[in-house]
Design an enzyme around this catalytic site. Structure first.
Site, PDB file in Angstrom:
ATOM      1  CB  ALA A  85      -0.909   0.003   1.231  1.00  0.00           C
ATOM      2  CG  HIS A  93       9.727   8.085  -0.482  1.00  0.00           C
ATOM      3  ND1 HIS A  93      11.010   8.016  -0.964  1.00  0.00           N
ATOM      4  CD2 HIS A  93       9.561   6.972   0.284  1.00  0.00           C
ATOM      5  CE1 HIS A  93      11.591   6.918  -0.508  1.00  0.00           C
ATOM      6  NE2 HIS A  93      10.734   6.263   0.246  1.00  0.00           N
TER       7      HIS A  93
HETATM    8  N1  INI Z   1       6.551   1.871   1.313  1.00  0.00           N
HETATM    9  C1  INI Z   1       5.279   1.476   1.118  1.00  0.00           C
HETATM   10  O1  INI Z   1       5.024   0.266   0.923  1.00  0.00           O
HETATM   11  N2  INI Z   1       4.275   2.405   1.096  1.00  0.00           N
HETATM   12  C2  INI Z   1       4.514   3.732   1.278  1.00  0.00           C
HETATM   13  O2  INI Z   1       3.532   4.519   1.274  1.00  0.00           O
HETATM   14  C3  INI Z   1       5.844   4.174   1.486  1.00  0.00           C
HETATM   15  N3  INI Z   1       6.134   5.572   1.667  1.00  0.00           N
HETATM   16  O3  INI Z   1       5.222   6.411   1.590  1.00  0.00           O
HETATM   17  O4  INI Z   1       7.245   5.978   1.903  1.00  0.00           O
HETATM   18  C4  INI Z   1       6.876   3.190   1.515  1.00  0.00           C
HETATM   19  N4  INI Z   1       8.145   3.545   1.721  1.00  0.00           N
HETATM   20  C5  INI Z   1       9.181   2.593   2.119  1.00  0.00           C
HETATM   21  C6  INI Z   1       9.846   1.915   0.917  1.00  0.00           C
HETATM   22  O5  INI Z   1       8.966   1.003   0.309  1.00  0.00           O
HETATM   23  C7  INI Z   1      11.096   1.151   1.355  1.00  0.00           C
HETATM   24  O6  INI Z   1      10.761   0.126   2.258  1.00  0.00           O
HETATM   25  C8  INI Z   1      12.178   2.037   1.999  1.00  0.00           C
HETATM   26  O7  INI Z   1      12.461   3.161   1.195  1.00  0.00           O
HETATM   27  C9  INI Z   1      13.497   1.210   2.210  1.00  0.00           C
HETATM   28  O8  INI Z   1      14.038   0.782   0.977  1.00  0.00           O
END
Ligand code: INI
Length: 160
Positions: A85, A93
């Site tokens: 999600a 991001h």
């Molecule tokens: N990961 C998600 O699954 N959903 C999000 O909304 C989200 N946001 O908004 O930042 C998110 N970020 C984490 C990303 O998927 C990685 O786990 C992280 O950047 C480490 O690599």
């Protein structure tokens, strides 16, 4: 002429890998339970001791492709489901995570010929995500159905 169509009642011999992102797990845990409910009702053993189903958790949707790739390359799974999600909020991001998750998952499926279901909700708000994960309907259920269809279709098609 041959017509190929996946069936939803073709669960025998199917082994499914499910990968779930912990980020926004209020939503993704609900997607997982909807997905498992669908698989169970179509004959997949979803019990703790099941040999038809494995579930892997990853930190966020960004990490879904690498685990999908390892599962696909293992040749242990006929179909893989990714659940996540990504909620826009106010952060750019969002676009990075969604692009990497979607392109990555598509590349794994293409490169390995193992279908990978893209079960990642992309919404503007948490409320919208929750509505799609059980408050109004549960898209996890649809992702389960799509996995069954693709697993069955790939089995029916001539192999390379
Ligand atoms: N990961 C998600 O699954 N959903 C999000 O909304 C989200 N946001 O908004 O930042 C998110 N970020 C984490 C990303 O998927 C990685 O786990 C992280 O950047 C480490 O690599």
């Amino acid at each position: 002429m041959a017509t190929f169509e996946g069936r939803f009642s073709d669960a025998s011999g199917l082994r499914i890998g499910v990968i779930v992102a912990r980020f926004n797990d209020l939503v993704t845990a609900k997607l997982l339970s909807g997905c498992l409910d669908c698989l169970k009702r179509h004959g997949i053993d979803v019990s703790e001791t099941s040999s038809q189903l494995d579930v892997a958790w990853v930190p966020g949707s960004f990490e879904l492709p690498i685990v999908a790739q390892q599962m696909a390359r293992s040749s242990q799974y006929q179909v893989i489901i990714t659940l996540g999600a990504v909620i826009r909020g106010d952060t750019p991001h969002f676009d990075v995570v969604v692009a990497e998750a979607s392109k990555g998952v598509a590349a794994v499926a293409r490169d390995t010929s193992v279908p990978v279901i893209f079960g990642v909700l992309t919404t503007d708000t948490m409320q919208q995500a929750l509505e799609r994960a059980g408050i109004k309907s549960n898209l996890g259920w649809s992702y389960g159905l799509e996995a069954l269809e693709m697993g069955s279709l790939m089995k029916a098609l001539p192999s390379a």
